[in-house]
Design an enzyme around this catalytic site. Structure first.
Site, PDB file in Angstrom:
ATOM      1  N   ASN A 138       0.844  -1.192   0.000  1.00 47.86           N
ATOM      2  CA  ASN A 138       0.000   0.000   0.000  1.00 47.86           C
ATOM      3  C   ASN A 138       0.881   1.244   0.000  1.00 47.86           C
ATOM      4  O   ASN A 138       2.111   1.137   0.050  1.00 47.86           O
ATOM      5  CB  ASN A 138      -0.982  -0.031   1.175  1.00 47.86           C
ATOM      6  CG  ASN A 138      -0.273  -0.019   2.502  1.00 47.86           C
ATOM      7  OD1 ASN A 138       0.395   0.953   2.848  1.00 47.86           O
ATOM      8  ND2 ASN A 138      -0.382  -1.116   3.253  1.00 47.86           N
ATOM      9  N   ARG A 139       0.267   2.396  -0.039  1.00 48.71           N
ATOM     10  CA  ARG A 139       1.012   3.626  -0.313  1.00 48.71           C
ATOM     11  C   ARG A 139       1.477   4.363   0.942  1.00 48.71           C
ATOM     12  O   ARG A 139       1.951   5.498   0.859  1.00 48.71           O
ATOM     13  CB  ARG A 139       0.138   4.562  -1.160  1.00 48.71           C
ATOM     14  CG  ARG A 139      -0.143   3.983  -2.537  1.00 48.71           C
ATOM     15  CD  ARG A 139      -1.115   4.839  -3.306  1.00 48.71           C
ATOM     16  NE  ARG A 139      -0.631   6.197  -3.501  1.00 48.71           N
ATOM     17  CZ  ARG A 139      -1.407   7.216  -3.854  1.00 48.71           C
ATOM     18  NH1 ARG A 139      -2.696   7.031  -4.030  1.00 48.71           N
ATOM     19  NH2 ARG A 139      -0.902   8.411  -4.015  1.00 48.71           N
TER      20      ARG A 139
END
Ligand SMILES: Cc1cc2nc3c(=O)[nH]c(=O)nc-3n(C[C@H](O)[C@H](O)[C@H](O)COP(=O)(O)O)c2cc1C
Length: 419
Positions: A224-225
């Site tokens: 994820n970011r």
């Protein structure tokens, strides 16, 4: 007696003490960071420090005369004036010898006199061989200094003088600077005494940061970011408030904050293990990491190949353990304060805050920091905007600002809940 510089509206006055350790050269970078960010810095080396880096270097970089002795410029009584007029005293590196002298109130040179006369916050960044750091005499001196409201930054682990490694390394100057600047800012914002600002002194806090990765094969992962910046800001802020900090970092590409024990992990399973073991005696846990909710059911030990017929492989996922819920419902310490993060986007079932309130209840934590991530605005940015929801029904709106500012507001909420 006190913050003359701040009340006069001029540049904050910093005394940079440098003791005679091999890391004395790193204080040159610390000095530059202070001067380039508008501080008025007087360098006070010890005689031993001048064996490592000469007075001309300190004088040229600070733009001021430099002395280790109380006998220079006596008409200006520097042995009392420097401490009295300082807004902040930082000693980096602080030797075992300097810690001992400071703990016992010795005053046989300009730096030790300055430490006795200073009424502003004092930050000491020790650096020495592991044996010296772990010696009971040093441990007792550090405890004495901390009990008096001095912020003693834990040394880092790593390469020491020569080939040996261990705990005792000076944290990176840029990170010492962040702690020192934070301490100074809090003191100037109104935490009037050194002890008042260290409201997490004696507390062990655990912070998680970053985003976990779930491996698909030797080269691919689901991730994820999350950049880890908010968790790192929380760790830094906790150090500046006197806490002992363990930071569990999942795939974060940021320098280690000064004074923090960093545990590196990759997957949600590793994050869970590291958090559970760190939280055993913790006073507070802030779960700022973004753990992957799912992981592939199977990990391929060879790279998954493209099919000739153009078909895509199907990946089956299974749920990861819910770490926040687990540490909230099976508390290692019933009085620990547990904080979760919710990166939410509203949907057909409710607004961001509706979903966050439901999540807070479901997880069983004490506080939930809610980010509206519609559009992905928060990731990797230096800024943030949030609402801090309390299990007691409270809601603190945090307007757009730095992640460091949000970190302090979160710790403010934690401090009011620590028994
Ligand atoms: C090459 C060398 C490196 C040293 N490095 C350190 C060090 O990193 N930390 C420390 O506590 N002492 C270190 N010492 C010992 C100190 O220089 C010594 O204790 C000295 O008396 C410290 O004086 P001061 O505290 O007044 O600066 C070192 C000594 C030498 C010769």
């Amino acid at each position: 007696m006190t913050s003359a510089a701040s009340s006069a509206g001029s540049r904050p006055r910093v005394v940079l003490g440098v003791a005679g350790g091999i890391a004395a050269y790193k204080a040159c970078e610390l000095l530059r960071r202070f001067t380039e960010s508008g501080h008025d810095v007087t360098v006070v080396p010890t005689a031993a420090a001048l064996e490592f880096v000469g007075a001309p270097t300190w004088a040229a970089l600070s733009g001021k005369p430099v002395s280790a002795e109380v006998w220079d410029g006596v008409h200006e009584v520097p042995h009392v004036r420097l401490g009295q007029t300082a807004d902040l005293v930082v000693v980096a590196p602080a030797t075992a010898d300097l810690l001992a002298k400071a703990a016992h109130g010795l005053a046989d040179d300009l730096l030790t006199n300055t430490l006795l006369t200073a009424r502003c916050p004092v930050v000491l960044a020790p650096a020495m061989h592991t044996e010296m750091w772990e010696h009971p005499a040093t441990a007792a001196n550090v405890a004495t200094l901390r009990s008096r409201g001095v912020l003693v930054v834990e040394p880092a682990e790593g390469r020491l003088t020569g080939a040996d490694t261990g705990k005792g390394r000076l944290p990176e100057p840029a990170e010492i600077f962040e702690v020192a600047r934070d301490v100074l800012a809090r003191s100037q914002a109104g935490s009037s005494s050194a002890t008042g600002a260290l409201d997490l002194a004696g507390c062990h806090v655990v912070v998680s940061a970053g985003g976990t990765r779930e491996r698909l094969d030797p080269v691919r992962f689901l991730g994820n970011r999350s950049s880890g910046r908010q968790g790192y800001a929380l760790a830094r802020a906790a150090v500046a408030r006197g806490a002992e900090v363990t930071l569990v970092a999942a795939n974060v590409d940021l320098p280690d904050p000064a004074g923090v024990k960093v545990v590196r992990v990759e997957s949600t399973a590793e994050l869970r293990d590291a958090v559970l073991s760190a939280t055993a005696g913790a006073d507070a846990v802030v779960m700022a990491a973004a753990p992957a909710d799912f992981r592939p059911t199977q990990l391929s030990d060879v790279k998954i190949k493209k099919a000739d017929d153009g078909s895509a492989p199907s990946i089956t996922l299974q749920q990861n353990p819910d770490i926040l819920k687990e540490i909230s419902t099976h508390r290692a310490r019933p009085d620990a304060v547990i904080v979760g993060f919710a990166a939410e986007t509203g949907d057909a079932t409710g607004s961001v805050l509706d979903l966050a309130r439901a999540k807070l209840a479901r997880k069983g934590c004490d506080l939930l920091v809610v980010n509206d991530v519609s559009g992905g605005a928060v990731f990797g940015s230096a800024d943030n905007e949030a609402v801090i929801l309390g299990a007691d029904g409270s809601a603190v709106d945090v307007p757009h600002g730095s992640k460091a500012a949000l970190a302090h507001l979160i710790w403010d909420q934690v401090v009011t809940r620590l028994s």
